[in-house]
Design a protein around this motif. Structure first.
Motif, PDB file in Angstrom:
ATOM      1  N   GLU A 156       0.843  -1.201   0.000  1.00 42.66           N
ATOM      2  CA  GLU A 156       0.000   0.000   0.000  1.00 42.66           C
ATOM      3  C   GLU A 156       0.878   1.250   0.000  1.00 42.66           C
ATOM      4  O   GLU A 156       0.680   2.187  -0.774  1.00 42.66           O
ATOM      5  CB  GLU A 156      -0.891  -0.039   1.243  1.00 42.66           C
ATOM      6  CG  GLU A 156      -1.822   1.130   1.379  1.00 42.66           C
ATOM      7  CD  GLU A 156      -3.080   0.963   0.537  1.00 42.66           C
ATOM      8  OE1 GLU A 156      -3.881   1.880   0.554  1.00 42.66           O
ATOM      9  OE2 GLU A 156      -3.241  -0.083  -0.129  1.00 42.66           O
ATOM     10  N   ARG A 160       1.307   4.165  -2.856  1.00 39.76           N
ATOM     11  CA  ARG A 160       1.137   5.589  -2.556  1.00 39.76           C
ATOM     12  C   ARG A 160       2.344   6.392  -3.020  1.00 39.76           C
ATOM     13  O   ARG A 160       2.216   7.454  -3.601  1.00 39.76           O
ATOM     14  CB  ARG A 160       0.984   5.793  -1.054  1.00 39.76           C
ATOM     15  CG  ARG A 160      -0.342   5.421  -0.491  1.00 39.76           C
ATOM     16  CD  ARG A 160      -1.291   6.622  -0.502  1.00 39.76           C
ATOM     17  NE  ARG A 160      -2.657   6.182  -0.329  1.00 39.76           N
ATOM     18  CZ  ARG A 160      -3.363   5.570  -1.285  1.00 39.76           C
ATOM     19  NH1 ARG A 160      -2.855   5.385  -2.479  1.00 39.76           N
ATOM     20  NH2 ARG A 160      -4.591   5.161  -1.052  1.00 39.76           N
ATOM     21  N   GLU A 163       2.403   6.759  -6.667  1.00 44.36           N
ATOM     22  CA  GLU A 163       1.406   7.734  -7.079  1.00 44.36           C
ATOM     23  C   GLU A 163       1.942   9.160  -6.905  1.00 44.36           C
ATOM     24  O   GLU A 163       1.821  10.004  -7.779  1.00 44.36           O
ATOM     25  CB  GLU A 163       0.194   7.576  -6.178  1.00 44.36           C
ATOM     26  CG  GLU A 163      -1.108   7.504  -6.899  1.00 44.36           C
ATOM     27  CD  GLU A 163      -2.151   6.925  -5.966  1.00 44.36           C
ATOM     28  OE1 GLU A 163      -2.575   7.654  -5.065  1.00 44.36           O
ATOM     29  OE2 GLU A 163      -2.486   5.742  -6.136  1.00 44.36           O
ATOM     30  N   LYS A 215      -7.856   5.511  -7.205  1.00 42.89           N
ATOM     31  CA  LYS A 215      -6.990   4.321  -7.204  1.00 42.89           C
ATOM     32  C   LYS A 215      -6.761   3.807  -8.618  1.00 42.89           C
ATOM     33  O   LYS A 215      -5.659   3.405  -8.964  1.00 42.89           O
ATOM     34  CB  LYS A 215      -7.612   3.216  -6.346  1.00 42.89           C
ATOM     35  CG  LYS A 215      -7.268   3.382  -4.876  1.00 42.89           C
ATOM     36  CD  LYS A 215      -7.350   2.058  -4.172  1.00 42.89           C
ATOM     37  CE  LYS A 215      -6.403   2.044  -3.005  1.00 42.89           C
ATOM     38  NZ  LYS A 215      -6.708   1.029  -2.026  1.00 42.89           N
ATOM     39  N   PRO A 257      -3.867   1.947 -12.879  1.00 47.85           N
ATOM     40  CA  PRO A 257      -3.531   2.994 -11.915  1.00 47.85           C
ATOM     41  C   PRO A 257      -3.442   4.322 -12.681  1.00 47.85           C
ATOM     42  O   PRO A 257      -2.990   4.335 -13.819  1.00 47.85           O
ATOM     43  CB  PRO A 257      -2.151   2.581 -11.401  1.00 47.85           C
ATOM     44  CG  PRO A 257      -2.029   1.130 -11.714  1.00 47.85           C
ATOM     45  CD  PRO A 257      -2.848   0.896 -12.946  1.00 47.85           C
ATOM     46  N   LYS A 325      -0.069  -3.550  -7.837  1.00 50.12           N
ATOM     47  CA  LYS A 325      -1.471  -3.866  -8.086  1.00 50.12           C
ATOM     48  C   LYS A 325      -1.685  -5.322  -8.480  1.00 50.12           C
ATOM     49  O   LYS A 325      -2.621  -5.955  -8.032  1.00 50.12           O
ATOM     50  CB  LYS A 325      -2.017  -2.933  -9.176  1.00 50.12           C
ATOM     51  CG  LYS A 325      -3.460  -3.219  -9.570  1.00 50.12           C
ATOM     52  CD  LYS A 325      -4.250  -1.954  -9.768  1.00 50.12           C
ATOM     53  CE  LYS A 325      -5.679  -2.259 -10.210  1.00 50.12           C
ATOM     54  NZ  LYS A 325      -6.423  -3.050  -9.239  1.00 50.12           N
TER      55      LYS A 325
END
Lengths: 353, 249
Positions: A156, A160, A163, A215, A257, A325
């Protein structure tokens, strides 16, 4: 190393927790027709301490043989054998102690009285072993569960970070300043075009900002974002930048994503088309079949151009996000040929629920 | 000088950037825009034909970067760099007192750059294009290719294909794949730009790529000769031998 032996602070509480075992062993040995109570206590205490250590041994076997339905028979056999060995060793130790204590006048006749209890003690040792093995399996399962939880949390965090990196890379200062300069140029030379560029740039920035919070976004949305970017660049590069799309509408609703393709398209322009005097064509193709979504981005490049610094980081970011993912199911490859560069993404075709 | 007016050449691969620069320069008194070029190769050709006093040079361009163009440009021409955003380049410009303008352009900044270029031309201050290019590279990164001008042609030699370099007065003679090229540059400045783990100064006037060395032979007491994979021989001094040994462990 066994977790209880690994840390000295754990040993005492563990031995204390074994105290009820001493009571059980005492009761077992002092059954009617067995040992006197004093004899039973004298034997039970050292035997309990010994078993406390012997009882750690299933841990190693449990780790060696994780519980699996298809291997249940060998697991049961291995533990039965180990239990028999441990119980026998324990009873052997008890017999030795009984013989030793028997030399003391107060305990005269103890070996004889002990012999009658040996079978019961053997059975108890065996059952205790099985209990310990069961407990160890429970502990290992708990450990595995918390490990899985930790790994998930790690993934996770990775997602992040990826991203954030994508978002930061999004607004490349170089791109922005060049755009502003172009707008400033068009403002007097071609006002309608300047207005158009403002609109396109605004559209691109707005889209980038809004999708970053989600997401996943659909391929169609991601392509729209790339298109908005390409339209801005087309105003700067003019004829030099050409775009060819080869799309598959079955891929439109597949999820990715956000901001995954746009940076790759941007690389294709910055490091590919921009490196060529005559420019060239950026090709984006999407195919969706047999449950997989495949995306190819291809651009020509100057064969003499050195590998550009910075692209490696961007590609690692794409790879990480796909892995976060889809794990091993999210494939990404980048290849530099003599005069072309291509990146390929292949992921499970997933439509939003 | 072009009859009193300052002759300017604009070099940028984006048409809108060229047109706005021309527009701003047109408002600066005593300036005449001689031409526009969309890439470095065109710029070198045009500089030869038009003899500008000043070039406005974009950094990121196809084929040749602005820094590479500067290395190959007649040193009597003053350069003003143009960039949208490049921290390293801007630091290098400050250190080497090279003029630059940032995109988006500010007319006053362009007028000031023209004024300083005029002063620079009057003072005939020398410039070191290679040192500037080296300073503009991010720390820990090295030259990846060497550009050489040979009359009207420009050769681009990737460092992987550069075997050795030899000092020849004010020039370096570069050998690559059996050919040799002359470039106006000192061996020391070339050596400083190359990755020190791959290129070693084996002699006061010789530099070699380490993995191009096939073997070393003793030449005389304390001196050696390196035989390169292409068969050529390069003298190795005592100090050069020590440097090689340190690098190769």
């Amino acid at each position: 190393m066994h977790p209880i032996l690994a840390r000295p602070g754990r040993l005492l509480p563990y031995l204390a927790a074994c105290a009820p075992l001493a009571a059980i062993v005492t009761a077992l040995l002092a059954r009617p027709g067995g040992l006197f109570l004093g004899e039973a206590v004298a034997l039970a205490v050292p035997l309990t301490v010994a078993y406390a250590f012997m009882g750690l041994s299933p841990w190693y076997l449990c780790r060696q043989f994780p519980l699996k339905r298809e291997r249940i028979l060998p697991i049961v056999l291995a533990h039965a054998l180990a239990g028999a060995v441990i119980a026998s060793l324990w009873v052997g130790l008890a017999a030795l102690l009984a013989a030793g204590f028997g030399l003391i006048p107060a305990f005269q006749g103890l070996p004889g009285r002990f012999a009658g209890q040996a079978i019961a003690l053997l059975a108890a040792g065996f059952l205790l072993y099985l209990l310990s093995a069961a407990l160890n399996y429970v502990l290992l399962a708990l450990e595995a569960a918390s490990e899985a939880e930790r790994r998930e949390a790690e993934l996770e965090i990775l997602a992040r970070e990826a991203e954030l990196a994508a978002l930061r890379a999004q607004i490349r200062p170089h791109f922005l300043f060049n755009c502003l300069n172009s707008i400033s140029a068009l403002a007097t030379a071609d006002p309608p075009k300047a207005q158009e560029m403002c609109v396109r740039l605004g559209e691109f920035l707005r889209k980038s900002l809004s999708v970053g919070e989600r997401k996943t976004i659909s391929v169609a949305e991601e392509l729209a974002l790339s298109r908005a970017y390409l339209q801005v660049e087309a105003l700067r590069f003019g004829e030099r930048l050409q775009v060819e799309e080869d799309l598959d509408e079955r891929g439109d609703l597949c999820q990715l994503p956000p901001l995954l393709l746009q940076p790759l398209v941007e690389n294709a322009v910055r490091h590919g088309v921009a490196s060529l005097i005559e420019g060239g064509k950026v090709r984006v193709s999407v195919a969706c079949s047999a449950g997989r979504l495949r995306i190819l981005i291809e651009n020509p490049l100057d064969p003499d151009a050195p590998a550009r610094p910075g692209t490696g980081v961007g590609l690692a970011n794409v790879r990480q996000r796909l892995a976060a993912k889809w794990g091993a199911d999210g494939l990404f490859a980048a290849k530099r040929l003599a005069d072309r560069y291509m990146v390929v993404i292949s992921v499970p075709a997933e439509v939003a629920a | 000088m072009n009859e009193g007016a300052l002759g300017v050449l604009i070099v940028d691969d984006e048409a809108p950037a060229r047109s706005i620069l021309r527009e701003h320069l047109a408002k600066v008194p005593g300036v005449r825009v001689l031409g526009e070029c969309a890439n470095g190769l065109e710029a070198l050709r045009a500089a030869g034909e038009l003899s500008p006093d000043v070039v406005f040079l974009d950094i990121e361009m196809p084929r040749l970067s602005g820094f590479e163009v500067l290395e190959l440009l007649d040193p009597r021409i003053a350069a003003v760099f143009v960039t949208a955003y490049d921290e390293w380049a801007v630091k290098a410009f400050e250190v080497h007192a090279v003029d630059y303008v940032l995109k988006p352009f500010e007319p006053a900044r362009i007028a000031a750059a023209v004024e300083r270029a005029r002063e620079r031309l009057a003072s005939r201050a020398p410039r070191d294009a290679e040192a500037l290019a080296a300073a503009a590279r991010p720390a820990g990164t090295w030259l990846e290719r060497v550009v050489v001008r040979d009359g009207a042609r420009v050769h681009i030699i990737p460092v992987d294909k550069l075997f050795a370099a030899r000092a020849q007065d004010d020039y370096v003679e570069l050998s690559s794949e059996g050919k040799s090229f002359l470039k106006a540059q000192t061996l020391a400045s070339l050596a400083a730009a190359l990755d020190p783990s791959r290129f070693v100064r084996v002699h006061r006037s010789h530099l070699v790529r380490v993995d191009a060395i096939a073997r070393l032979e003793t030449y005389a007491k304390g001196s050696y000769v390196a035989i390169l994979t292409d068969g050529s021989r390069v003298p190795v001094s005592r100090e050069g031998h020590a440097r090689l040994k340190t690098l190769l462990g």
